[in-house]
Structures are given as structure tokens and as C-alpha cells.
Design a protein around this motif. Structure first.
Motif, short mmCIF file in Angstrom:
data_model
loop_
_atom_site.label_atom_id
_atom_site.label_comp_id
_atom_site.label_asym_id
_atom_site.label_seq_id
_atom_site.Cartn_x
_atom_site.Cartn_y
_atom_site.Cartn_z
N PRO A 73 -67.54 8.30 6.67
CA PRO A 73 -68.73 8.82 5.97
C PRO A 73 -68.37 9.77 4.83
CG PRO A 73 -69.10 8.83 8.34
CD PRO A 73 -67.66 8.43 8.11
N ALA A 74 -67.36 10.59 5.02
CA ALA A 74 -66.96 11.53 3.95
C ALA A 74 -66.48 10.78 2.72
CB ALA A 74 -65.87 12.47 4.46
N GLU A 75 -65.77 9.66 2.93
CA GLU A 75 -65.30 8.86 1.79
C GLU A 75 -66.48 8.22 1.06
OE1 GLU A 75 -60.99 7.52 3.67
OE2 GLU A 75 -62.75 6.28 4.03
N ILE A 76 -67.47 7.76 1.81
CA ILE A 76 -68.66 7.16 1.20
C ILE A 76 -69.42 8.20 0.40
CG2 ILE A 76 -70.89 6.09 1.71
CD1 ILE A 76 -69.49 4.85 4.22
N ASP A 77 -69.59 9.41 0.97
CA ASP A 77 -70.27 10.50 0.27
C ASP A 77 -69.56 10.84 -1.03
OD1 ASP A 77 -72.11 10.63 2.30
OD2 ASP A 77 -71.21 12.39 3.27
N ARG A 78 -68.22 10.91 -0.99
CA ARG A 78 -67.44 11.22 -2.20
C ARG A 78 -67.66 10.17 -3.27
NH1 ARG A 78 -63.19 13.16 0.75
NH2 ARG A 78 -62.41 11.07 1.03
N THR A 88 -69.47 10.64 -7.09
CA THR A 88 -68.74 10.38 -8.33
C THR A 88 -69.32 9.19 -9.09
OG1 THR A 88 -67.10 9.03 -7.19
CG2 THR A 88 -66.59 11.37 -7.48
N ALA A 89 -70.20 8.43 -8.46
CA ALA A 89 -70.78 7.24 -9.14
C ALA A 89 -71.95 7.61 -10.00
CB ALA A 89 -71.23 6.24 -8.07
#
Length: 143
Positions: A133-138, A142-143
Motif C-alpha cells: 500500500p505504501a508503494e501505491i500511495d507513493r 507522484t502521478a
């Protein structure tokens, strides 16, 4: 008596059907890691959610080596403490270099273990197409 033994086992079990391709991949992982299928699956699960080590066979050997180094450090500390209790130890000021060196060795071992477990777990998740989830949030920020 057989029933009591059967009900005493409360560990969850997973039974699943695999495609031929997935079975080949699992077998490749078994050979790569040198572990039983069940342990490969457990480590992949843990690695996918950063719940435990996800180590390659090479990293597992390195962990064994590092564990030996940690035991050697522990033996040295034990000998030092025994000398202190016997009143045979030198003054603390005279041992500063030893303590700094010990701290450096422990820090190197910690860094190497962290790199192995975190980096390899990230690689496994990436290759499996899994994201935390943290990677998805990051990525969303940034998108």
C-alpha cells in the motif's frame, strides 16, 4: 486418541491448484532457494508483505556467516564482562577503540542483513507484480 491428536493441530493449511506454468515456477523457486515447497510459499507470502525475510539461497548462506560473526562478537563481550567482574579489565577510556570497532562491525552486519532482506523482498514483490500500500500511495502522489 487419534482424534485428540488431529484436533490438537490448529495450524491453518493452504491447498491450491496451480497451472502447469505456476507449478514449473514453484519448482524453479524450490531449486533456486534449496527449500521445500511449503517454505518457499511461506517466504514468498512473508516477503510480499514485508512480514519476514525473503532470502535467496546465496543470502541464506551469507546470513549463516553473519550469524557466526555475531556469535564471535558475543563471545568477546562475554570475556570482557568476565574480566571486568574479576577486576582484570583495563580502564574504560583505554577500550574506546575496541568499542568503536565493535560498533562498526555490528553496524556493517546490520546494514548487510537489512539490504538482503529488504532488497530481495522488494525484488520478489516486483517480479510477482505485487505492491505494498505504501508503494501505491507513493505512485499516486507522484502521478
Amino acid at each position: 486418541m487419534a482424534r485428540a491428536a488431529r484436533t490438537a493441530r490448529r495450524k491453518p493449511r493452504l491447498r491450491t491448484e496451480l497451472s502447469d506454468a505456476d507449478e514449473r515456477h514453484l519448482q524453479e523457486a524450490v531449486e533456486l532457494f534449496g527449500l521445500p515447497k511449503a517454505e518457499v510459499v511461506r517466504r514468498l507470502i512473508r516477503g510480499s508483505v514485508q512480514a519476514g525475510p525473503a532470502l535467496s539461497a546465496e543470502n541464506t548462506k551469507a546470513v549463516v556467516t553473519l550469524a557466526g560473526q555475531v556469535r564471535a562478537v558475543g563471545r568477546n563481550l562475554s570475556q570482557l564482562l568476565r574480566a571486568i567482574h574479576r577486576g582484570q579489565a583495563v580502564r574504560i577510556e583505554d577500550t574506546e577503540a575496541v568499542w568503536r570497532g565493535l560498533h562498526g562491525v555490528v553496524a556493517e552486519i546490520n546494514d548487510e542483513l537489512t539490504e538482503m532482506t529488504v532488497a530481495y523482498g522488494s525484488k520478489l514483490r516486483r517480479e510477482a507484480g505485487l505492491r505494498l500500500p505504501a508503494e501505491i500511495d507513493r505512485e499516486e502522489r507522484t502521478a
